[in-house]
Design an enzyme around this catalytic site. Structure first.
Site, PDB file in Angstrom:
ATOM      1  N   ASP A  99       0.600  -1.170   0.026  1.00  0.00           N
ATOM      2  CA  ASP A  99       0.124  -0.099  -0.189  1.00  0.00           C
ATOM      3  C   ASP A  99       0.992   1.280  -0.185  1.00  0.00           C
ATOM      4  O   ASP A  99       1.410   1.644   1.040  1.00  0.00           O
ATOM      5  CB  ASP A  99      -0.794  -0.061   1.300  1.00  0.00           C
ATOM      6  CG  ASP A  99      -1.990  -1.109   1.130  1.00  0.00           C
ATOM      7  OD1 ASP A  99      -1.616  -2.214   0.794  1.00  0.00           O
ATOM      8  OD2 ASP A  99      -2.969  -0.795   1.883  1.00  0.00           O
ATOM      9  N   LYS A 106      -6.973   3.409  -3.159  1.00  0.00           N
ATOM     10  CA  LYS A 106      -7.325   3.369  -1.695  1.00  0.00           C
ATOM     11  C   LYS A 106      -7.582   4.731  -1.198  1.00  0.00           C
ATOM     12  O   LYS A 106      -7.028   5.639  -1.664  1.00  0.00           O
ATOM     13  CB  LYS A 106      -6.284   2.826  -0.989  1.00  0.00           C
ATOM     14  CG  LYS A 106      -6.553   2.618   0.659  1.00  0.00           C
ATOM     15  CD  LYS A 106      -5.136   1.810   1.110  1.00  0.00           C
ATOM     16  CE  LYS A 106      -5.259   2.034   2.525  1.00  0.00           C
ATOM     17  NZ  LYS A 106      -4.203   1.239   3.467  1.00  0.00           N
ATOM     18  N   LYS A 120     -10.329   0.369  -2.265  1.00  0.00           N
ATOM     19  CA  LYS A 120     -10.143   0.022  -0.814  1.00  0.00           C
ATOM     20  C   LYS A 120     -10.501   1.385  -0.145  1.00  0.00           C
ATOM     21  O   LYS A 120      -9.448   2.132  -0.111  1.00  0.00           O
ATOM     22  CB  LYS A 120      -8.825  -0.483  -0.692  1.00  0.00           C
ATOM     23  CG  LYS A 120      -8.379  -0.727   0.649  1.00  0.00           C
ATOM     24  CD  LYS A 120      -6.923  -1.209   1.137  1.00  0.00           C
ATOM     25  CE  LYS A 120      -6.931  -1.329   2.571  1.00  0.00           C
ATOM     26  NZ  LYS A 120      -5.476  -1.886   2.837  1.00  0.00           N
TER      27      LYS A 120
END
Length: 320
Positions: free
Chosen positions: A157, A220, A256
């Site tokens: 991430d 995300k 996400k």
């Protein structure tokens, strides 16, 4: 995804980004509609909650993380819902686990070791690139990605450089993300927008497009450390960017939300949003994740209530 040389995106992509305009009021109205949807009850709600569990990236990103904390996290990810509760629902043999565990780079080896000792296969995700601010040298950020992958992370991430988005340097942002994509190798890359620091919906949409053009497997919302994290209006903006990107390229990118997702009810609204905006294909861990640390505890509490008719006392459920 295979590595490739860092090159500029096709010229028509720049035109695409430059023409983006987001109708702020329309986004707010659509988000309000989604949040106002009535949710299913009883077995339907329980089934959706189990689906939500399988999409959770069970996360610990605290300054006091230790190997024992990470070990406990991995054990909970392997058995997120008490076995007797699953048996009561005839779901004990359905392989219900969380989608992944997510930790700091320094804790990746702890997570990998815990899962290996348990002889259990589960993705280990690591934050990287100077998380959460991304304010470190590019060389350092790239090395952090490589080290996380070498230590066993199968998902990374990354955080974007917000300054590049705020000043409209979209090609420079593309080039940075592209280098992170190369450093990830075969690991999946989730690109964190840090939406609370991008200023407006138009910047969120543009940054989402650039991240997808650069090879992100997921986009995300947040690090969870900003003052504004995963909100439904900003999610509408991002999933519309995903849908537009898919319609124009044929390539599916995951989504996400992360930060502030704490209740079972929240998770049901997120699933509803995904179903209505992107369809059933996105309702699985390969294209949808929920970044959360405390959400699982409330979901298990609601499932306990569904099975037994009462809410659990604190001592009756394992710590998430």
């Amino acid at each position: 995804m295979t590595n490739c040389e860092v090159t500029a995106p096709p010229l028509h992509y720049y035109h695409w980004v430059s023409r983006v305009r987001v109708n702020h009021q329309a986004v707010l109205r659509r988000a309000q509609q989604i949040q106002g949807r009535k949710q299913g009850k009883n077995q339907w709600q329980a089934a959706w909650l189990l689906r939500a569990v399988t999409c959770i990236d069970l996360t610990t990103l605290a300054g006091d993380d230790t190997p024992s904390n990470v070990h406990r996290l991995c054990m909970k990810a392997m058995q997120p819902i008490r076995h007797d509760l699953l048996e009561s629902m005839d779901m004990q043999d359905k392989g219900i686990t969380t989608a992944a565990v997510c930790v700091y780079p320094a804790r990746v080896t702890d997570a990998v070791k815990s899962l290996k000792l348990a002889n259990f296969s589960l993705p280990v995700a690591s934050v990287a690139t100077g998380f959460p601010a991304g304010q470190t040298a590019m060389k350092t950020r790239l090395e952090e990605v490589r080290m996380a992958v070498e230590d066993g992370a199968t998902e990374v991430d990354i955080v974007i450089n917000r300054m590049l988005a705020l000043t409209g340097q979209w090609e420079a942002l593309y080039q940075e993300i592209r280098q992170f994509r190369e450093a990830c190798g075969e690991a999946h890359m989730k690109t964190i927008m840090a939406v609370g620091e991008l200023g407006n919906f138009t910047n969120v949409y543009k940054a989402s497009l650039v991240a997808m053009m650069a090879g992100s497997d997921f986009i995300k919302t947040s690090t969870g450390k900003e003052s504004v994290n995963a909100t439904f209006p900003v999610a509408i903006v991002m999933v519309r960017a995903i849908r537009n990107f898919f319609l124009r390229t044929g390539h599916k990118v995951g989504f996400k939300p992360a930060g502030g997702i704490r209740t079972a009810k929240d998770s049901l609204v997120w699933l509803t949003l995904m179903k209505e905006e992107l369809g059933d294909e996105w309702l699985n861990p390969s294209l949808f994740r929920l970044g959360a640390s405390t959400l699982l505890a409330d979901i298990e509490r609601q499932i306990y209530h569904y099975v037994t008719g009462r809410y659990a006392a604190y001592h009756e459920l394992p710590l998430a």
